[in-house]
Design a protein around this motif. Sequence first.
Motif, PDB file in Angstrom:
ATOM      1  N   PRO A 324       0.777  -1.247  -0.028  1.00 10.29           N
ATOM      2  CA  PRO A 324      -0.010  -0.119   0.011  1.00 10.29           C
ATOM      3  C   PRO A 324       0.930   1.113  -0.130  1.00 10.29           C
ATOM      4  CG  PRO A 324      -0.847  -1.575   1.717  1.00 10.29           C
ATOM      5  CD  PRO A 324       0.482  -1.996   1.074  1.00 10.29           C
ATOM      6  N   LYS A 325       2.082   1.363   0.599  1.00  9.81           N
ATOM      7  CA  LYS A 325       2.833   2.395   0.422  1.00  9.81           C
ATOM      8  C   LYS A 325       3.685   2.527  -0.671  1.00  9.81           C
ATOM      9  CE  LYS A 325       4.070   1.148   5.346  1.00  9.81           C
ATOM     10  NZ  LYS A 325       5.024   0.605   6.277  1.00  9.81           N
ATOM     11  N   ILE A 326       3.987   1.333  -1.355  1.00  5.42           N
ATOM     12  CA  ILE A 326       4.720   1.724  -2.625  1.00  5.42           C
ATOM     13  C   ILE A 326       3.528   1.835  -3.776  1.00  5.42           C
ATOM     14  CG2 ILE A 326       6.238   0.519  -4.376  1.00  5.42           C
ATOM     15  CD1 ILE A 326       7.296  -1.209  -1.888  1.00  5.42           C
ATOM     16  N   TYR A 327       2.618   1.050  -3.615  1.00  6.85           N
ATOM     17  CA  TYR A 327       1.663   1.137  -4.964  1.00  6.85           C
ATOM     18  C   TYR A 327       0.342   1.877  -4.405  1.00  6.85           C
ATOM     19  CZ  TYR A 327       5.057  -2.501  -6.175  1.00  6.85           C
ATOM     20  OH  TYR A 327       6.291  -3.167  -6.327  1.00  6.85           O
ATOM     21  N   GLY A 328       0.543   2.933  -3.748  1.00  9.99           N
ATOM     22  CA  GLY A 328      -0.909   3.504  -3.225  1.00  9.99           C
ATOM     23  C   GLY A 328      -1.953   3.755  -4.240  1.00  9.99           C
ATOM     24  N   ASN A 329      -1.405   4.009  -5.421  1.00 11.86           N
ATOM     25  CA  ASN A 329      -2.568   4.426  -6.529  1.00 11.86           C
ATOM     26  C   ASN A 329      -3.483   3.220  -6.624  1.00 11.86           C
ATOM     27  OD1 ASN A 329      -1.777   6.993  -6.786  1.00 11.86           O
ATOM     28  ND2 ASN A 329      -0.111   6.388  -8.234  1.00 11.86           N
ATOM     29  N   VAL A 330      -3.053   2.074  -6.386  1.00 15.34           N
ATOM     30  CA  VAL A 330      -3.667   0.917  -6.764  1.00 15.34           C
ATOM     31  C   VAL A 330      -4.285   0.069  -5.537  1.00 15.34           C
ATOM     32  CG1 VAL A 330      -3.257  -1.529  -7.665  1.00 15.34           C
ATOM     33  CG2 VAL A 330      -2.204   0.428  -8.829  1.00 15.34           C
ATOM     34  N   ILE A 331      -3.577   0.063  -4.466  1.00 13.77           N
ATOM     35  CA  ILE A 331      -3.785  -0.573  -3.305  1.00 13.77           C
ATOM     36  C   ILE A 331      -4.284   0.220  -2.093  1.00 13.77           C
ATOM     37  CG2 ILE A 331      -3.238  -2.373  -1.555  1.00 13.77           C
ATOM     38  CD1 ILE A 331      -1.362  -3.397  -3.565  1.00 13.77           C
ATOM     39  N   ALA A 332      -5.579  -0.247  -1.662  1.00 11.36           N
ATOM     40  CA  ALA A 332      -5.966   0.530  -0.539  1.00 11.36           C
ATOM     41  C   ALA A 332      -5.803  -0.059   0.758  1.00 11.36           C
ATOM     42  CB  ALA A 332      -7.423   0.746  -0.318  1.00 11.36           C
ATOM     43  N   ASP A 333      -5.492  -1.428   0.893  1.00 10.96           N
ATOM     44  CA  ASP A 333      -5.152  -1.999   2.341  1.00 10.96           C
ATOM     45  C   ASP A 333      -4.833  -3.544   2.110  1.00 10.96           C
ATOM     46  OD1 ASP A 333      -5.259  -2.438   4.842  1.00 10.96           O
ATOM     47  OD2 ASP A 333      -7.070  -2.901   5.143  1.00 10.96           O
ATOM     48  N   ILE A 334      -4.063  -3.956   2.812  1.00 11.66           N
ATOM     49  CA  ILE A 334      -3.785  -5.567   2.930  1.00 11.66           C
ATOM     50  C   ILE A 334      -3.871  -5.865   4.497  1.00 11.66           C
ATOM     51  CG2 ILE A 334      -1.997  -7.088   2.841  1.00 11.66           C
ATOM     52  CD1 ILE A 334      -2.014  -5.923   0.236  1.00 11.66           C
ATOM     53  N   ARG A 335      -4.728  -7.012   4.314  1.00  7.67           N
ATOM     54  CA  ARG A 335      -5.045  -7.657   5.688  1.00  7.67           C
ATOM     55  C   ARG A 335      -5.098  -9.040   5.790  1.00  7.67           C
ATOM     56  NH1 ARG A 335      -9.282  -4.691   4.100  1.00  7.67           N
ATOM     57  NH2 ARG A 335     -11.180  -5.654   3.164  1.00  7.67           N
ATOM     58  N   GLY A 336      -4.873  -9.608   6.925  1.00  5.88           N
ATOM     59  CA  GLY A 336      -5.167 -11.256   7.000  1.00  5.88           C
ATOM     60  C   GLY A 336      -4.556 -11.748   8.030  1.00  5.88           C
ATOM     61  N   LYS A 337      -4.755 -13.162   8.285  1.00  2.75           N
ATOM     62  CA  LYS A 337      -4.400 -14.035   9.243  1.00  2.75           C
ATOM     63  C   LYS A 337      -3.700 -15.291   8.705  1.00  2.75           C
ATOM     64  CE  LYS A 337      -4.758 -15.309  14.086  1.00  2.75           C
ATOM     65  NZ  LYS A 337      -5.806 -15.293  15.460  1.00  2.75           N
ATOM     66  N   GLY A 338      -2.566 -16.051   9.271  1.00  2.00           N
ATOM     67  CA  GLY A 338      -2.217 -17.051   8.496  1.00  2.00           C
ATOM     68  C   GLY A 338      -2.050 -16.815   7.087  1.00  2.00           C
ATOM     69  N   LEU A 339      -2.767 -17.853   6.636  1.00  2.00           N
ATOM     70  CA  LEU A 339      -2.797 -18.089   4.873  1.00  2.00           C
ATOM     71  C   LEU A 339      -4.371 -17.522   4.239  1.00  2.00           C
ATOM     72  CD1 LEU A 339      -0.476 -20.997   4.208  1.00  2.00           C
ATOM     73  CD2 LEU A 339       0.061 -18.538   3.577  1.00  2.00           C
ATOM     74  N   LEU A 340      -4.919 -16.710   4.945  1.00  2.00           N
ATOM     75  CA  LEU A 340      -6.173 -16.130   4.621  1.00  2.00           C
ATOM     76  C   LEU A 340      -5.742 -14.637   4.407  1.00  2.00           C
ATOM     77  CD1 LEU A 340      -9.206 -16.317   3.991  1.00  2.00           C
ATOM     78  CD2 LEU A 340      -9.705 -16.090   6.451  1.00  2.00           C
ATOM     79  N   PHE A 345      -8.049  -3.354  -3.197  1.00  2.00           N
ATOM     80  CA  PHE A 345      -7.677  -2.231  -4.437  1.00  2.00           C
ATOM     81  C   PHE A 345      -8.571  -1.102  -4.220  1.00  2.00           C
ATOM     82  CE2 PHE A 345      -6.227  -6.371  -5.786  1.00  2.00           C
ATOM     83  CZ  PHE A 345      -4.878  -6.208  -6.230  1.00  2.00           C
ATOM     84  N   GLN A 346      -8.170  -0.062  -5.044  1.00  2.00           N
ATOM     85  CA  GLN A 346      -8.823   1.022  -4.885  1.00  2.00           C
ATOM     86  C   GLN A 346     -10.104   1.068  -5.745  1.00  2.00           C
ATOM     87  OE1 GLN A 346      -8.072   3.740  -3.109  1.00  2.00           O
ATOM     88  NE2 GLN A 346      -5.829   3.574  -2.527  1.00  2.00           N
ATOM     89  N   SER A 347     -10.320   0.151  -6.665  1.00  2.00           N
ATOM     90  CA  SER A 347     -11.461  -0.116  -7.482  1.00  2.00           C
ATOM     91  C   SER A 347     -11.611  -1.460  -7.863  1.00  2.00           C
ATOM     92  CB  SER A 347     -11.556   0.925  -8.680  1.00  2.00           C
ATOM     93  OG  SER A 347     -10.560   0.589  -9.600  1.00  2.00           O
ATOM     94  N   GLU A 348     -12.948  -1.696  -8.303  1.00  2.00           N
ATOM     95  CA  GLU A 348     -13.271  -2.978  -8.714  1.00  2.00           C
ATOM     96  C   GLU A 348     -12.629  -3.293 -10.151  1.00  2.00           C
ATOM     97  OE1 GLU A 348     -17.071  -5.721 -10.063  1.00  2.00           O
ATOM     98  OE2 GLU A 348     -17.426  -3.918  -8.489  1.00  2.00           O
ATOM     99  N   ASP A 349     -12.500  -2.329 -10.926  1.00  2.00           N
ATOM    100  CA  ASP A 349     -11.846  -2.355 -12.341  1.00  2.00           C
ATOM    101  C   ASP A 349     -10.372  -2.894 -11.905  1.00  2.00           C
ATOM    102  OD1 ASP A 349     -13.901  -1.728 -13.760  1.00  2.00           O
ATOM    103  OD2 ASP A 349     -13.470   0.324 -14.016  1.00  2.00           O
ATOM    104  N   ILE A 350      -9.491  -2.181 -10.998  1.00  2.00           N
ATOM    105  CA  ILE A 350      -8.279  -2.428 -10.774  1.00  2.00           C
ATOM    106  C   ILE A 350      -8.079  -3.828 -10.569  1.00  2.00           C
ATOM    107  CG2 ILE A 350      -6.062  -2.112  -9.377  1.00  2.00           C
ATOM    108  CD1 ILE A 350      -7.036   1.024  -9.380  1.00  2.00           C
ATOM    109  N   ALA A 351      -9.134  -4.405  -9.443  1.00  2.00           N
ATOM    110  CA  ALA A 351      -9.011  -5.703  -8.945  1.00  2.00           C
ATOM    111  C   ALA A 351      -9.319  -6.742 -10.308  1.00  2.00           C
ATOM    112  CB  ALA A 351     -10.094  -6.010  -7.834  1.00  2.00           C
TER     113      ALA A 351
END
Length: 404
Positions: A324-340, A345-351
């Motif tokens: 999110p820091k490097i690609y802030g134009n594209v990514i809004a957040d990263i979250r998870g626990k373990g392997l989930l 992303f900033q939009s559905e089109d990007i995803a």
Amino acid sequence: MSYMSSKTTFEIEDKCLPPFFVKQKISIEKGDGVYVWDEEGKMYIDFTAGWGVTCIGHANPVITEALIDQGKKIIQNPNSGLTYSPARARLLSLLVEILPPNLTRVFFTNSGAEANDAAIKLARKVTGRPDIISTDQSFHGRTISTTSATGQAKHRDRYSPLMPNYRFVPYDDLEAMKRSLDENVAAVILEPIQGEGGVHIPSEGYLKEVSSLCNKNGSLLIVDEIQTGFFRTGPAFVTSSCGAKADFMTMAKGIAGGFPFGAFALSENVAKKLEIGDHGGTYCGNPLGCAVSYAVIKYLIDNNISQNVKEMGSFALEKMSLWPKIYGNVIADIRGKGLLIMVEFQSEDIATNVKNECLARGVFVTQTQGNGIRIFPALNIKKEELEKGLLIIEDVIKEIDLTF
């Protein structure tokens, strides 16, 4: 190589299957571990684990051996669940080792939705109350009852009339839960981490406090561990690790490594209030399913998969937390626990573009909630396999970010 071609497979499926999916034009013929191959022999990395079920990878020998060994003996008992089965007894004995201590009884189903459906039905019977509380953004299955229990309008509203007596409160909001609990509430159904809803992780102590609120109100707690169970986030079950006391816990996906299977566990207090005929099923733990499930769970335990999940999850999240820091134009957040893990992303089109380009470069990922991509590979994935897939995903993100 296949005796058919992908083109022939596409034509047959498109002609004969109902139009429930926008299907990816790839026909998968075989797999091995985290890799799969299409009919023309192109290899892909699978970061979806078949939506979380192939927890020990594709074509794992322990599964094929269990299928062959049990298949040579018996697949389905005469009189089904009315007769005993050594395969079922072995599985029950193994499950007891990893289940939360208060959940002493288990009944087997064919799927997670069926397990949730049964838990809801039995909670109403045991308490004599009509209402079920669920949470916004939850997902509990595709039967009409579990669809009605799902806190997403897009999964519910097209099927009206829905089943009545469901209430919804915001996830991770204890005050809203307190306000909704009353003398008509039979049970609360809750995911310890919302998976399909976007990998939402609640505040520490949330599940434990909800279990306390349910107990005070005379309501039952149904914990839906269909996606989080069997070491997906590290521990065998989130319920055990957070100190909550569930009355029912539902399981599927990783329970049998890709073989269609499910279960629900219940406490002795609940079991005492059940009667002959309250539930049943044609399969209800048929020997074949039980043998496969036993082999998968034994593999997970014997190979210390819990530790691998913790290590690989930490590695992935540490690496991805920079995105999110490097690609802030594209990514809004990263979250998870373990392997989930969820990449928002900033939009559905990007995803959508990321998903499609990853596939073109040989990586399967799952698009979730429009603007998200969920990453949940096999739990026995090796570091080099995980790193290889993540590098491809990051390269795709980097190229999209440069266009902004």
